[in-house]
Scaffold this active site. Structure first.
Site, PDB file in Angstrom:
ATOM      1  N   GLY B  45      71.439  -9.964  67.852  1.00  0.00           N
ATOM      2  CA  GLY B  45      71.370  -8.685  67.145  1.00  0.00           C
ATOM      3  C   GLY B  45      72.433  -8.495  66.079  1.00  0.00           C
ATOM      4  N   CYS B 255      38.084  -2.766  68.647  1.00  0.00           N
ATOM      5  CA  CYS B 255      37.869  -3.575  67.450  1.00  0.00           C
ATOM      6  C   CYS B 255      36.369  -3.690  67.167  1.00  0.00           C
ATOM      7  CB  CYS B 255      38.471  -4.958  67.652  1.00  0.00           C
ATOM      8  SG  CYS B 255      38.055  -6.109  66.316  1.00  0.00           S
ATOM      9  N   CYS B 258      35.554  -7.795  67.726  1.00  0.00           N
ATOM     10  CA  CYS B 258      35.634  -8.465  69.031  1.00  0.00           C
ATOM     11  C   CYS B 258      35.597  -7.483  70.195  1.00  0.00           C
ATOM     12  CB  CYS B 258      36.889  -9.338  69.110  1.00  0.00           C
ATOM     13  SG  CYS B 258      38.408  -8.382  69.251  1.00  0.00           S
ATOM     14  N   CYS B 280      40.989  -5.553  64.706  1.00  0.00           N
ATOM     15  CA  CYS B 280      42.265  -6.182  65.036  1.00  0.00           C
ATOM     16  C   CYS B 280      43.065  -6.414  63.769  1.00  0.00           C
ATOM     17  CB  CYS B 280      42.055  -7.529  65.727  1.00  0.00           C
ATOM     18  SG  CYS B 280      41.335  -7.414  67.365  1.00  0.00           S
ATOM     19  N   CYS B 286      41.602 -12.227  66.562  1.00  0.00           N
ATOM     20  CA  CYS B 286      40.276 -11.614  66.655  1.00  0.00           C
ATOM     21  C   CYS B 286      39.190 -12.697  66.559  1.00  0.00           C
ATOM     22  CB  CYS B 286      40.118 -10.588  65.533  1.00  0.00           C
ATOM     23  SG  CYS B 286      38.602  -9.615  65.605  1.00  0.00           S
TER      24      CYS B 286
HETATM   25 ZN   LIG Z   1      39.161  -7.951  67.101  1.00  0.00          ZN
END
Ligand SMILES: [Zn+2]
Ligand SMILES: Nc1ncnc2c1ncn2[C@@H]1O[C@H](COP(=O)(O)OP(=O)(O)OP(=O)(O)O)[C@@H](O)[C@H]1O
Ligand SMILES: [Mg+2]
Ligand SMILES: [Zn+2]
Lengths: 298, 295
Positions: B45, B255, B258, B280, B286
């Protein structure tokens, strides 16, 4: 607006309270010196003798504070008076680590293990600034974030003390702002919208956020109307009475010092020329400069 | 078509490959970047300054990430480059080409097959493994910049862990809007020590950095900073006890391609119907879900 609900006694008592003893010096400062400039062979030991100004005539260096020695007892108010340029603001800024002291020592009885805090690590200094000292600046723009909410200005100090519950933080901010007579309905307004007197009061509530045992107040009433001044002075006295906070009150106004301070030190050209009980200094000033100050007040 | 046009506008494409060192950067530059990367991994970090090089793409277009990728690259690596979840955006394509042309490294669109993934604004949906490195491009490495303009002071605040101004910024949002209003690039606390900008990834992706198996490296070219989240590091979004961090919610949405209900979705308009639809954001994922073989 987020509601503020009442809740009693949910804050922890600060750890230092157990370590405070009334008869023990809370703060002790020895040889505090602050120089602006390189110094030269004719001013390298500035603590000796009377000066005609804090400026070295040979090299031009300003010796804003010359080897100051003083202390503060718990709950006591120490007044610092002196003409413009005598080094008052520089002195409190060094105590609050805003300015780095050139030399000297500062110890706090509540953190005996630390030794000279002027030499402490930056983390340690940050702890002292957040938990042990509160500062109210001569210029409110130095002490406040003018365009953030007033409650946020107080809250920032609480975040620094690792309090991350918004509800509790807001209750504490509301309590502190109410204590300095900022109405609850205005707690989320930015200080930029407030009058000078209100800004100073927000500064005071922010400085008190983590219950520090010491408050540093630099010209807290300068530039305020007389009636507003009186209200702020009353507030300071009631805070001392109710919270037992020790204070260093800086002012070039002997009237303010007379109202507030138990003991007073008089500064001139970066050095302390006289100190003692405020009453004594006002009744029977010893140093010619103090005599001048006191007589001009009368 | 687009890719072909880019090829002609990129000067390095017109010179013989031999004129360049393997992976474009000279060995001295790579050594500098690798040293600083090691330091970054050792202090999770923490932003490590590095001597940023000029590259034949404009600063602010991922040169920080690209320098990391080029310094890490070996001949056996398989590289995937994505931009906001897409492998085929102009920017992703030109970076991928530069990497491939100057190193001969293989490229892929399949997250699982990649050894090195350079990305902007997203972390792939598929869980990354210990043998994979994610490189994120960084537009603004300093999470405290929104509360402190001076670089000297932000460095000091990090050194002293003085983060109250950052908390104040969160608080002000709550006072004004009733809740935490930060979106992408949501600040995180790395292993209880440094506050870090995770780059403008959605809040959805933050948890993919927490106790991850893979190493994530962050490169800021313009700001000349490298930082890292090594495997098994705590990465916790800033939040109050009573106002918690929340990731984006896609409740009741899926989505359109998909049918996924567990991925970060982009909102778009169906050209035919004019309705708002979701798909997606990670397009490769996807396609893979739909059974497509990825290049
Ligand atoms: Zn998708
Ligand atoms: N940053 C600085 N650089 C150089 N000189 C400074 C600096 N700050 C203060 N001084 C000088 O140090 C001396 C003490 O200043 P200081 O502000 O402490 O006085 P003061 O007693 O608070 O005065 P006032 O009553 O006007 O507030 C002055 O001569 C001032 O010009
Ligand atoms: Mg002053
Ligand atoms: Zn001199």
């Amino acid at each position: 607006m987020i509601q503020v609900t009442e809740h009693a006694a949910e804050r922890a008592v600060p750890t230092w309270t157990a370590r405070i003893r009334a008869d023990e010096k809370l703060l002790e400062v020895r040889g505090l010196t602050k120089r602006y400039g390189p110094g030269c062979s004719s001013c390298h030991q500035p603590e000796t003798g009377e000066w005609h100004s804090s400026r070295c005539p040979r090299c031009g260096t300003i010796w804003a504070c010359r080897s100051l020695d003083f202390h503060l007892y718990p709950g006591e108010i120490l007044g610092v008076v002196g003409e413009s340029g005598s080094g008052k603001s520089t002195m409190v800024k060094c105590l609050y680590f805003d300015e780095e002291a050139t030399s000297g020592e500062m110890t706090l009885s509540v953190c005996p293990g630390d030794g000279n805090l002027l030499q402490a690590s930056s983390q340690r200094k940050r702890y002292v600034r957040n938990h042990l000292m509160g500062m109210v600046y001569q210029n409110p723009y130095l002490g406040l974030r003018m365009n953030f909410s007033s409650s946020g200005n107080v809250a920032e100090k609480l975040f620094a003390a690792s309090q991350f519950h918004v509800g509790r933080v807001r209750r504490r901010a509301a309590e502190l702002l109410e204590r300095v007579e900022i109405p609850l309905a205005r707690m989320d307004e930015p200080p930029a919208r407030f009058s000078g007197g209100m800004q100073q009061r927000v500064q005071i509530s922010r400085a008190l956020a983590n219950d520090p045992p010491i408050l540093l107040l630099d010209e807290v009433t300068t530039g305020l109307d007389l009636s507003v001044q009186a209200r702020v002075l009353d507030l300071i006295r009631s805070i001392r009475r109710e919270l037992g906070v020790a204070m260093i009150v800086v002012s070039h106004d002997l009237g303010v010092i007379r109202m507030l301070a138990d003991r007073t030190m008089v500064m001139r050209h970066g050095a302390i020329v006289e100190h003692g009980l405020t009453d004594q200094i006002l009744e029977d000033p010893q140093h010619p400069y103090t005599q001048l100050l006191v007589h001009s007040l009368l | 078509m687009e890719a072909a046009r880019i090829e002609h506008t990129r000067p390095w494409m017109n010179r013989p490959a031999a004129a360049y060192n393997f992976a474009f950067l000279d060995e001295g530059s790579k050594r500098e970047i690798r040293r600083k990367t090691l330091k970054a991994v050792a202090i999770p970090g923490y932003q490590v300054p590095f001597a940023s090089r000029e590259l034949p793409i404009a600063r602010g277009w991922g040169t920080g990430g690209l320098q990391l990728t080029l310094s890490l690259l070996g001949p056996n690596d398989v590289v995937k480059v994505i931009d906001q979840g897409h492998d085929d955006s102009v920017n992703a394509v030109s970076i991928r080409r530069l990497i491939a042309e100057t190193s001969g490294a293989a490229t892929t669109e399949d997250t699982a097959k990649a050894t090195l993934i350079q990305s902007r604004h997203r972390i792939p949906e598929e869980r990354l493994r210990a043998d994979q490195i994610l490189v994120l491009q960084v537009p603004q490495p300093e999470p405290l910049r929104r509360v402190e303009r001076s670089e000297r002071l932000t460095r000091r605040k990090h050194a002293e862990m003085d983060y109250s101004a950052m908390w104040l910024a969160l608080y002000e949002g709550i006072v004004r809007w009733g809740d935490i209003t930060l979106g992408a690039d949501y600040p995180v606390m790395v292993h209880g020590r440094y506050i870090m900008a995770p780059t403008p990834i959605p809040r959805w992706d933050n948890e993919k950095l927490h106790q991850a198996e893979h190493l994530t490296l962050f490169g800021a070219g313009r700001e000349k900073k490298i930082y890292a989240v090594p495997p098994y590091t705590d990465v916790i979004p800033l939040q109050f006890e009573d106002y918690r961090f929340r990731k984006e919610s896609f409740d009741g949405k899926a989505c359109r391609h998909c049918g996924s209900t567990d991925t970060f979705l982009d909102e778009t308009t169906d050209e035919a119907t004019g309705f708002t639809v979701y798909q997606c954001s990670d397009t490769a994922f996807c396609r893979k879900r739909r059974g497509e073989e990825l290049p």
